[in-house]
Design an enzyme around this catalytic site. Structure first.
Site, PDB file in Angstrom:
ATOM      1  N   GLN A 280       0.809  -1.226   0.000  1.00 12.51           N
ATOM      2  CA  GLN A 280       0.000   0.000   0.000  1.00 12.51           C
ATOM      3  C   GLN A 280       0.846   1.283   0.000  1.00 12.51           C
ATOM      4  OE1 GLN A 280      -2.920  -0.348   3.144  1.00 12.51           O
ATOM      5  NE2 GLN A 280      -4.327  -1.423   1.767  1.00 12.51           N
ATOM      6  N   GLN A 337      12.073   6.669  -5.913  1.00 13.46           N
ATOM      7  CA  GLN A 337      11.778   5.997  -4.639  1.00 13.46           C
ATOM      8  C   GLN A 337      11.136   4.623  -4.868  1.00 13.46           C
ATOM      9  OE1 GLN A 337      12.982   7.507  -2.171  1.00 13.46           O
ATOM     10  NE2 GLN A 337      12.245   6.297  -0.445  1.00 13.46           N
ATOM     11  N   HIS A 339      11.579   2.757  -7.367  1.00 17.32           N
ATOM     12  CA  HIS A 339      12.626   1.875  -7.901  1.00 17.32           C
ATOM     13  C   HIS A 339      13.650   1.480  -6.829  1.00 17.32           C
ATOM     14  CE1 HIS A 339      11.068   2.956 -11.867  1.00 17.32           C
ATOM     15  NE2 HIS A 339      11.929   2.123 -12.437  1.00 17.32           N
ATOM     16  N   GLU A 364      12.600  29.161 -18.872  1.00 16.14           N
ATOM     17  CA  GLU A 364      11.395  29.885 -19.330  1.00 16.14           C
ATOM     18  C   GLU A 364      10.637  30.489 -18.140  1.00 16.14           C
ATOM     19  OE1 GLU A 364       9.324  28.759 -22.768  1.00 16.14           O
ATOM     20  OE2 GLU A 364      11.011  27.635 -23.601  1.00 16.14           O
TER      21      GLU A 364
HETATM   22  N1  COS Z   1       2.485  40.056 -22.711  1.00 16.82           N
HETATM   23  C1  COS Z   1       2.575  41.310 -23.204  1.00 16.82           C
HETATM   24  N2  COS Z   1       3.140  42.346 -22.519  1.00 16.82           N
HETATM   25  C2  COS Z   1       3.625  42.076 -21.294  1.00 16.82           C
HETATM   26  C3  COS Z   1       3.568  40.790 -20.723  1.00 16.82           C
HETATM   27  C4  COS Z   1       2.962  39.756 -21.478  1.00 16.82           C
HETATM   28  N3  COS Z   1       2.865  38.519 -20.990  1.00 16.82           N
HETATM   29  N4  COS Z   1       4.135  40.839 -19.499  1.00 16.82           N
HETATM   30  C5  COS Z   1       4.533  42.103 -19.303  1.00 16.82           C
HETATM   31  N5  COS Z   1       4.225  42.850 -20.401  1.00 16.82           N
HETATM   32  C6  COS Z   1       4.459  44.294 -20.586  1.00 16.82           C
HETATM   33  C7  COS Z   1       3.794  45.080 -19.442  1.00 16.82           C
HETATM   34  O1  COS Z   1       2.439  45.332 -19.743  1.00 16.82           O
HETATM   35  C8  COS Z   1       4.634  46.326 -19.404  1.00 16.82           C
HETATM   36  O2  COS Z   1       4.200  47.195 -20.429  1.00 16.82           O
HETATM   37  P1  COS Z   1       3.974  48.795 -20.156  1.00 16.82           P
HETATM   38  O3  COS Z   1       5.326  49.297 -19.760  1.00 16.82           O
HETATM   39  O4  COS Z   1       3.493  49.321 -21.476  1.00 16.82           O
HETATM   40  O5  COS Z   1       2.983  48.882 -19.040  1.00 16.82           O
HETATM   41  C9  COS Z   1       6.036  45.855 -19.775  1.00 16.82           C
HETATM   42  O6  COS Z   1       5.836  44.600 -20.468  1.00 16.82           O
HETATM   43  C10 COS Z   1       6.895  45.609 -18.566  1.00 16.82           C
HETATM   44  O7  COS Z   1       6.256  44.674 -17.734  1.00 16.82           O
HETATM   45  P2  COS Z   1       6.511  44.580 -16.166  1.00 16.82           P
HETATM   46  O8  COS Z   1       6.469  45.951 -15.575  1.00 16.82           O
HETATM   47  O9  COS Z   1       5.600  43.562 -15.601  1.00 16.82           O
HETATM   48  O10 COS Z   1       8.043  44.045 -16.140  1.00 16.82           O
HETATM   49  P3  COS Z   1       8.943  43.644 -14.915  1.00 16.82           P
HETATM   50  O11 COS Z   1      10.315  44.091 -15.216  1.00 16.82           O
HETATM   51  O12 COS Z   1       8.340  44.091 -13.626  1.00 16.82           O
HETATM   52  O13 COS Z   1       8.992  42.034 -14.868  1.00 16.82           O
HETATM   53  C11 COS Z   1       8.708  39.697 -15.261  1.00 16.82           C
HETATM   54  C12 COS Z   1       8.284  41.136 -15.538  1.00 16.82           C
HETATM   55  C13 COS Z   1       9.363  39.452 -13.923  1.00 16.82           C
HETATM   56  C14 COS Z   1       7.428  38.905 -15.339  1.00 16.82           C
HETATM   57  C15 COS Z   1       9.684  39.311 -16.418  1.00 16.82           C
HETATM   58  O14 COS Z   1      10.901  39.977 -16.260  1.00 16.82           O
HETATM   59  C16 COS Z   1       9.913  37.826 -16.533  1.00 16.82           C
HETATM   60  O15 COS Z   1       9.090  37.099 -17.067  1.00 16.82           O
HETATM   61  N6  COS Z   1      11.088  37.341 -16.066  1.00 16.82           N
HETATM   62  C17 COS Z   1      11.507  35.983 -16.285  1.00 16.82           C
HETATM   63  C18 COS Z   1      12.277  35.900 -17.540  1.00 16.82           C
HETATM   64  C19 COS Z   1      12.351  34.494 -18.039  1.00 16.82           C
HETATM   65  O16 COS Z   1      11.368  33.783 -18.100  1.00 16.82           O
HETATM   66  N7  COS Z   1      13.543  34.112 -18.417  1.00 16.82           N
HETATM   67  C20 COS Z   1      13.727  32.796 -18.888  1.00 16.82           C
HETATM   68  C21 COS Z   1      14.769  32.815 -19.908  1.00 16.82           C
HETATM   69  S1  COS Z   1      14.167  32.841 -21.479  1.00 16.82           S
HETATM   70  S2  COS Z   1      14.105  30.919 -21.884  1.00 16.82           S
END
Ligand code: COS
Length: 383
Positions: A280, A337, A339, A364
Site C-alpha cells: 500500500q 523511490q 525503484h 522559461e
Molecule cells: N504580454 C505582453 N506584454 C507584457 C507581458 C505579457 N505577458 N508581461 C509584461 N508585459 C508588458 C507590461 O504590460 C509592461 O508594459 P507597459 O510598460 O506598457 O505597461 C512591460 O511589459 C513591462 O512589464 P513589467 O512591468 O511587468 O516588467 P517587470 O520588469 O516588472 O517584470 C517579469 C516582468 C518578472 C514577469 C519578467 O521579467 C519575466 O518574465 N522574467 C523571467 C524571464 C524568463 O522567463 N527568463 C527565462 C529565460 S528565457 S528561456
C-alpha cells in the site's frame, strides 16, 4: 481548438510510434554521446517536427495551441533533449518573428525554420540578468542603416548550433527599463558573434547551451522585429506566454512516462513475497503521481483551449508552468523511490529523468517568477 480530429489522431499516432520505436531506444545513446544521432535529426525534419506550430502558409503544420499541447505531451514521453532540438524552431526561436515580425521578416526566415534548414535560438538571459529580464545590458546602438550590438547572452539553448538568433537588446541606453529594449533577428554568421564553449549541465544531455557574445556585431536596421524600437520586452513576454504552456505540456508527458516506468517496475519487482505494487505504501506513491499528472494534463488543456479562443492566458500559462514543473519534480522523485536502489543507478531511465526534470522549474521563468506573474495579475485584475 482541434481543426480535424482524424488528421490530428494520425499525427499523434505517428509521433507516439516515433517516440516508442526510435527515441526511447536511443535515450541512453543520446545521453552518452551528448548529441542527437544524425539519422534521428534527419527523420525529425522529414516528419515536419521543426514546423509543428509554424503556420501552413510558411510551410509548417500550423498546429493550434491545443493541438500543440497534445503533441508536446507525446514528445514528453522521451528524453527532453530530443524535443529541445526542434522545440526552439517552433517555440521561442520563431515565435518572436511570428507574433510581432513584419511580413517581410516572416517571409524571409520562417519557411526555413519550418523545415529545420536553419536552427534558431532565443537570447534574453545574460550573466547579470536572469529573472529580472528588463534589466538586460546588451546594447544595440543605431549607426546609419545598422545597429551595433554589444553584450553577452548566457545559457542559450541551441546556441552552439543556431543559425538564427532572436536577440533582446537595449536600443535606448537612457531607458533602463522594459521600454528601452528592442528585439532583433540576427543571423548566426554575422561578423562579431562568438560562441562560448558548450556548458556542462546536470542533465538534459544532448541539448546544448552556451554563451553568445556580441562584439560590435552589425545588424541591418530592417532586422528589428516589427520595425519599431522599444517593443522587444513585450515581444519576449508574449513569446514566453506561449513557451510556458508548451513546457507545461512537456512536463505532463514526462510525468506520464515516469508513472508508466514506476508501475512497470512495481509490478515486476517482488519484496516480502509479493510484487511491490501490492504494497500500500508503494500504491500511495503511484496514485499520487497518477493524480498529479492528470491534474497537469487537465490544466494545460484548459489553458490551451482558452488561448485558441483568443483569451489572454498570461496568468493561466504561468499557473500551468508553476504547477506542472513542480509536479513533474515530485513525480520523478517518487519514481526513483519506487525503484529503490535501482532508481539511483544509471541503467534505469528514472535516474536520468530525475536530473533532466530539474531544469523545468528554472527555465522559461523559474517557479518563483510564475508565482510573481500570477499574483501580480490577480492584484491588477482586482483593482
Ligand atoms: N504580454 C505582453 N506584454 C507584457 C507581458 C505579457 N505577458 N508581461 C509584461 N508585459 C508588458 C507590461 O504590460 C509592461 O508594459 P507597459 O510598460 O506598457 O505597461 C512591460 O511589459 C513591462 O512589464 P513589467 O512591468 O511587468 O516588467 P517587470 O520588469 O516588472 O517584470 C517579469 C516582468 C518578472 C514577469 C519578467 O521579467 C519575466 O518574465 N522574467 C523571467 C524571464 C524568463 O522567463 N527568463 C527565462 C529565460 S528565457 S528561456
Amino acid at each position: 481548438m482541434i481543426r480535424d480530429q482524424e488528421l490530428l489522431d494520425q499525427l499523434l499516432d505517428t509521433i507516439s510510434r516515433f517516440v516508442r520505436e526510435r527515441l526511447i531506444p536511443n535515450e541512453a545513446r543520446l545521453a552518452e554521446d551528448d548529441a542527437v544521432p544524425a539519422e534521428i535529426l534527419e527523420q525529425m525534419k522529414e516528419m515536419g517536427l521543426f514546423g509543428l506550430s509554424i503556420p501552413e502558409e510558411f510551410g509548417g503544420l500550423g498546429l493550434t495551441m491545443e493541438e500543440e499541447a497534445l503533441v508536446a505531451m507525446e514528445i514528453g514521453k522521451t528524453s527532453p533533449a530530443f524535443r529541445s532540438v526542434f522545440g526552439t524552431n517552433n517555440g521561442i526561436g520563431a515565435q518572436g518573428i511570428l507574433i510581432d515580425g513584419t511580413p517581410e521578416q516572416k517571409a524571409k526566415y520562417v519557411p526555413r525554420l519550418a523545415t529545420g534548414e536553419i536552427i534558431s535560438s532565443f537570447c534574453l538571459t545574460e550573466p547579470d540578468s536572469g529573472s529580472d529580464a528588463a534589466s538586460l545590458r546588451t546594447t544595440a546602438i543605431r549607426d546609419g542603416d545598422h545597429y551595433i550590438l554589444n553584450g553577452t547572452k548566457r545559457f542559450i539553448t541551441n546556441g552552439p548550433e543556431a543559425d538564427l538568433f532572436t536577440v533582446m537588446a537595449r536600443t535606448d541606453p537612457d531607458n533602463k527599463g522594459a521600454g528601452g529594449i528592442s528585439a532583433f533577428i540576427v543571423e548566426g554568421d554575422t561578423p562579431g558573434i562568438q560562441r562560448g564553449p558548450a556548458d556542462m549541465k546536470m542533465g538534459q544531455k544532448g541539448a546544448h547551451t552556451c554563451d553568445i557574445i556580441f562584439d560590435n556585431c552589425r545588424v541591418p536596421a530592417e532586422n528589428i522585429i516589427g520595425g519599431r524600437e522599444g517593443q522587444g520586452f513585450k515581444t519576449a513576454m508574449k513569446v514566453l506566454d506561449r513557451g510556458r504552456l508548451h513546457i507545461s505540456a512537456v512536463c505532463v508527458g514526462v510525468a506520464e512516462r515516469l508513472v508508466e516506468e514506476s508501475l512497470n517496475f512495481a509490478m515486476e519487482r517482488k519484496q516480502f513475497g509479493v510484487p511491490l505494487s501490492e504494497h500500500q505504501l508503494i500504491q500511495a506513491m503511484l496514485a499520487d503521481s497518477k493524480t498529479e499528472a492528470y491534474a497537469g494534463r487537465a490544466m494545460v488543456m484548459d489553458a490551451a483551449r482558452r488561448k485558441d479562443a483568443g483569451e489572454n492566458v498570461s496568468t493561466l500559462a504561468s499557473c500551468a508552468k508553476l504547477f506542472c514543473a513542480e509536479m513533474v519534480g515530485r513525480v520523478a522523485d517518487r519514481a526513483v523511490q519506487v525503484h529503490g536502489g535501482s532508481g539511483y543507478m544509471a541503467e534505469y531511465a528514472v535516474e536520468r529523468f530525475y536530473r533532466d526534470v530539474r531544469l523545468f522549474r528554472i527555465y522559461e521563468g523559474t517557479t518563483q517568477i510564475q508565482q510573481l506573474v500570477v499574483a501580480r495579475n490577480m492584484v491588477r485584475e482586482a483593482q
